[in-house]
Design a protein around this motif. Structure first.
Motif, PDB file in Angstrom:
ATOM      1  N   THR A   1       0.805  -1.232   0.000  1.00 10.78           N
ATOM      2  CA  THR A   1       0.000   0.000   0.000  1.00 10.78           C
ATOM      3  C   THR A   1       0.834   1.275   0.000  1.00 10.78           C
ATOM      4  O   THR A   1       0.271   2.359  -0.128  1.00 10.78           O
ATOM      5  N   GLY A   2       2.157   1.169   0.167  1.00  5.87           N
ATOM      6  CA  GLY A   2       2.976   2.361   0.303  1.00  5.87           C
ATOM      7  C   GLY A   2       3.473   2.913  -1.018  1.00  5.87           C
ATOM      8  O   GLY A   2       3.365   2.266  -2.068  1.00  5.87           O
ATOM      9  N   PRO A   3       4.041   4.106  -0.998  1.00  2.00           N
ATOM     10  CA  PRO A   3       4.584   4.723  -2.215  1.00  2.00           C
ATOM     11  C   PRO A   3       5.922   4.120  -2.596  1.00  2.00           C
ATOM     12  O   PRO A   3       6.577   3.454  -1.786  1.00  2.00           O
ATOM     13  N   ASN A   4       6.341   4.367  -3.830  1.00  2.00           N
ATOM     14  CA  ASN A   4       7.655   3.900  -4.276  1.00  2.00           C
ATOM     15  C   ASN A   4       8.785   4.703  -3.647  1.00  2.00           C
ATOM     16  O   ASN A   4       9.877   4.179  -3.421  1.00  2.00           O
ATOM     17  N   ASN A   5       8.530   5.967  -3.393  1.00  2.00           N
ATOM     18  CA  ASN A   5       9.542   6.819  -2.771  1.00  2.00           C
ATOM     19  C   ASN A   5       8.860   8.042  -2.146  1.00  2.00           C
ATOM     20  O   ASN A   5       8.020   8.670  -2.790  1.00  2.00           O
ATOM     21  N   PRO A   6       9.154   8.362  -0.879  1.00  2.00           N
ATOM     22  CA  PRO A   6       9.993   7.592   0.049  1.00  2.00           C
ATOM     23  C   PRO A   6       9.312   6.303   0.475  1.00  2.00           C
ATOM     24  O   PRO A   6       8.101   6.167   0.340  1.00  2.00           O
ATOM     25  N   LYS A   7      10.074   5.406   1.000  1.00  2.00           N
ATOM     26  CA  LYS A   7       9.562   4.100   1.373  1.00  2.00           C
ATOM     27  C   LYS A   7       9.875   3.815   2.838  1.00  2.00           C
ATOM     28  O   LYS A   7      10.721   4.487   3.454  1.00  2.00           O
ATOM     29  N   MET A   8       9.209   2.824   3.396  1.00  2.00           N
ATOM     30  CA  MET A   8       9.477   2.417   4.769  1.00  2.00           C
ATOM     31  C   MET A   8      10.845   1.720   4.844  1.00  2.00           C
ATOM     32  O   MET A   8      11.332   1.159   3.858  1.00  2.00           O
TER      33      MET A   8
END
Length: 282
Positions: free
Chosen positions: A225-232
């Motif tokens: 579910t997260g973005p490509n950048n920035p990332k966890m």
């Protein structure tokens, strides 16, 4: 004399298997990771593995992104779960009893299944979009592939977990304390501040610490579910190992993640030390 010596050695022999397993599985890998984080691929000593995560824009933004997401998830999860635990503890209604039987169900659903279920609801072409289309409204939530999606999915898992811990803590609050305070004219806010909070704040810190540590190393939810950048940081660590094959830099990131989690644990330890000092009267 021989029996006395046998009794002296018996406890150590009993804990030796567990200690050996802990040494091989926990202590040695940690020491090896720390040593590897200060070395280059050729084995030379270096600090560049750590410097990368503070000088590289992508890595530093990922570090800040993870800290913000972790703290935000922790605060929201603790706030909602504390309110839920208060309601379940002091409400005698039928609805509270039903919620008390159902609120732990998310803990029994496999993580990846729950994430896909939430994604099918909140994505731009998901259930929310189709529901509003029935009324002629074009609604795109814009919650996926952003921090909002990560936080929302993590709340699904963390609210029931922390509510369970806090409900157990609130069970130690005797009804007679609340009734006596009400008879004395105290408001619910005063009761919460002076009676309930001092009895449960340690458990709140425990729940917050577990949530924070879980977010620092999260992988599945940010990956889906997260973005490509920035990332966890969990995704960044995965890339360092499996994409770039930079094991030394991955070791440095592992140490940084450990230190962040250690900061949360230090708060919990400090709160326990304060209570021990108060109990001893020093």
């Amino acid at each position: 004399m021989e029996q006395s010596k046998h009794r002296n050695w018996a406890p150590y022999l009993m804990v030796l298997p567990a200690f050996t397993v802990m040494l091989l599985v926990v202590v040695l890998p940690i020491l090896n990771t720390v040593l590897q984080s200060f070395r280059t691929a050729d084995g030379a000593f270096t600090l560049s593995n750590y410097q990368y995560f503070f000088t590289s824009r992508e890595a530093f933004e990922s570090l800040i992104f993870t800290l913000v997401e972790a703290v935000l998830t922790m605060v929201l999860a603790i706030a909602f779960s504390f309110l839920l635990a208060l309601y379940l503890r002091f409400s005698k209604s039928r609805i509270s009893r039903i919620i008390g039987r159902l609120y732990l169900l998310p803990r029994f659903i496999p993580g990846i299944v729950a994430v896909y279920a939430v994604m099918n609801i909140i994505k731009d072409a998901g259930f929310l979009n189709r529901f509003f289309l029935l009324f002629g409204i074009e609604y795109h939530p814009g919650l996926l592939y952003d921090m909002k999606g990560i936080v929302l999915c993590n709340l699904w898992f963390n609210i029931p977990f922390s509510a369970m811990l806090l409900s157990a803590a609130l069970s130690s609050v005797n009804d007679s304390y609340i009734e006596s305070a009400k008879d004395a004219g105290s408001s619910w806010l005063q009761i919460l501040k002076s009676i309930i909070w001092p009895l449960v704040y340690k458990d709140v810190i425990v729940a917050a610490t577990f949530i924070l540590m879980g977010q620092i190393g999260a992988f599945t939810i940010p990956y889906l579910t997260g973005p490509n950048n920035p990332k966890m940081l969990g995704i960044l660590l995965y890339q360092q190992v499996n994409v770039y094959l930079d094991y030394q830099r991955a070791a440095a990131l592992s140490v940084l993640m450990f230190l962040i989690c250690l900061g949360g644990a230090a708060v919990y330890i400090k709160s326990n030390m304060k209570e021990d000092i108060w109990e001893k009267g020093k």
